[in-house]
Scaffold this motif. Structure first.
Motif, PDB file in Angstrom:
ATOM      1  N   GLU A 100       7.883   9.323   0.725  1.00 56.61           N
ATOM      2  CA  GLU A 100       7.106   8.420  -0.106  1.00 56.61           C
ATOM      3  C   GLU A 100       7.351   6.996   0.387  1.00 56.61           C
ATOM      4  O   GLU A 100       8.491   6.564   0.520  1.00 56.61           O
ATOM      5  CB  GLU A 100       7.539   8.561  -1.568  1.00 56.61           C
ATOM      6  CG  GLU A 100       6.663   7.839  -2.543  1.00 56.61           C
ATOM      7  CD  GLU A 100       7.104   8.048  -3.985  1.00 56.61           C
ATOM      8  OE1 GLU A 100       6.623   7.284  -4.834  1.00 56.61           O
ATOM      9  OE2 GLU A 100       7.926   8.934  -4.258  1.00 56.61           O
ATOM     10  N   SER A 137       0.879  -1.167   0.000  1.00 56.26           N
ATOM     11  CA  SER A 137       0.000   0.000   0.000  1.00 56.26           C
ATOM     12  C   SER A 137       0.916   1.216   0.000  1.00 56.26           C
ATOM     13  O   SER A 137       1.896   1.263   0.735  1.00 56.26           O
ATOM     14  CB  SER A 137      -0.929  -0.002   1.216  1.00 56.26           C
ATOM     15  OG  SER A 137      -0.195   0.061   2.410  1.00 56.26           O
ATOM     16  N   ARG A 138       0.601   2.170  -0.855  1.00 52.84           N
ATOM     17  CA  ARG A 138       1.477   3.338  -1.004  1.00 52.84           C
ATOM     18  C   ARG A 138       0.894   4.527  -0.262  1.00 52.84           C
ATOM     19  O   ARG A 138      -0.312   4.766  -0.292  1.00 52.84           O
ATOM     20  CB  ARG A 138       1.683   3.631  -2.481  1.00 52.84           C
ATOM     21  CG  ARG A 138       2.478   2.478  -3.125  1.00 52.84           C
ATOM     22  CD  ARG A 138       2.645   2.616  -4.588  1.00 52.84           C
ATOM     23  NE  ARG A 138       3.619   3.636  -4.917  1.00 52.84           N
ATOM     24  CZ  ARG A 138       4.257   3.681  -6.074  1.00 52.84           C
ATOM     25  NH1 ARG A 138       4.037   2.763  -6.996  1.00 52.84           N
ATOM     26  NH2 ARG A 138       5.107   4.643  -6.325  1.00 52.84           N
ATOM     27  N   LYS A 139       1.803   5.258   0.401  1.00 55.04           N
ATOM     28  CA  LYS A 139       1.403   6.418   1.201  1.00 55.04           C
ATOM     29  C   LYS A 139       2.502   7.477   1.122  1.00 55.04           C
ATOM     30  O   LYS A 139       3.655   7.157   0.853  1.00 55.04           O
ATOM     31  CB  LYS A 139       1.225   6.035   2.662  1.00 55.04           C
ATOM     32  CG  LYS A 139       0.176   4.975   2.915  1.00 55.04           C
ATOM     33  CD  LYS A 139       0.013   4.698   4.379  1.00 55.04           C
ATOM     34  CE  LYS A 139      -0.978   3.642   4.719  1.00 55.04           C
ATOM     35  NZ  LYS A 139      -2.028   3.305   3.850  1.00 55.04           N
ATOM     36  N   THR A 140       2.135   8.710   1.397  1.00 56.09           N
ATOM     37  CA  THR A 140       3.115   9.776   1.584  1.00 56.09           C
ATOM     38  C   THR A 140       2.891  10.315   2.985  1.00 56.09           C
ATOM     39  O   THR A 140       1.769  10.665   3.355  1.00 56.09           O
ATOM     40  CB  THR A 140       2.945  10.897   0.546  1.00 56.09           C
ATOM     41  OG1 THR A 140       3.108  10.333  -0.760  1.00 56.09           O
ATOM     42  CG2 THR A 140       3.984  11.988   0.750  1.00 56.09           C
ATOM     43  N   MET A 141       3.963  10.303   3.784  1.00 56.30           N
ATOM     44  CA  MET A 141       3.868  10.773   5.167  1.00 56.30           C
ATOM     45  C   MET A 141       4.999  11.746   5.435  1.00 56.30           C
ATOM     46  O   MET A 141       6.170  11.384   5.302  1.00 56.30           O
ATOM     47  CB  MET A 141       3.974   9.584   6.136  1.00 56.30           C
ATOM     48  CG  MET A 141       2.838   8.601   6.008  1.00 56.30           C
ATOM     49  SD  MET A 141       2.997   7.052   6.940  1.00 56.30           S
ATOM     50  CE  MET A 141       3.849   7.491   8.400  1.00 56.30           C
TER      51      MET A 141
END
Length: 127
Positions: free
Chosen positions: A41, A33-37
């Motif tokens: 990235e 699952s891809r996220k930006t926090m």
């Protein structure tokens, strides 16, 4: 003595997130699952057990892929030899072939270079 296993999270540095996700999904039949926090990235390895220790692919200016430093060992297959043979066939640089640990008593390990130039280990109970 600790009451629980100390590993809770591992990060693998990447330069190109699409390339890295494709590499791991293709060779190890996993999903992310891809996220930006906070400007970072990330692609987080999806597991059935949400509280299990896991890893993420991380692209951030503080993180540089490479072969120096810590080495993560991933358990991604019940038997290691077929997986490492698949990597070899795909021309992935395998630094250490399937090697027994204490004659196989403690499982088997192998080390390869991923698409980003990281040295990554594999472990399995069976060779």
């Amino acid at each position: 003595m600790l009451q629980q296993a100390p590993l809770v999270w591992g990060e693998i540095a990447v330069d190109n997130m699409d390339r890295a996700v494709n590499f791991y999904e293709t060779h190890f039949n996993v999903s992310f699952s891809r996220k930006t926090m906070d400007g970072m990235e990330m692609a987080i390895l999806e597991t059935e057990e949400r509280e299990a220790a896991s890893i993420g692919l991380v692209k951030h200016e503080m993180m540089k892929p490479g072969t120096d430093g810590s080495l993560l060992y991933l358990h991604l297959s019940d038997k290691l030899t077929p997986l490492v043979e698949k990597l070899h066939t795909a021309e992935v640089n395998v630094l250490l072939p399937v090697t027994p640990i204490k004659g196989g008593e403690c499982g088997f390990m192998s080390v390869f270079i991923d698409s980003e130039g990281n040295k990554v280990g594999l472990w399995s109970k069976l060779g």
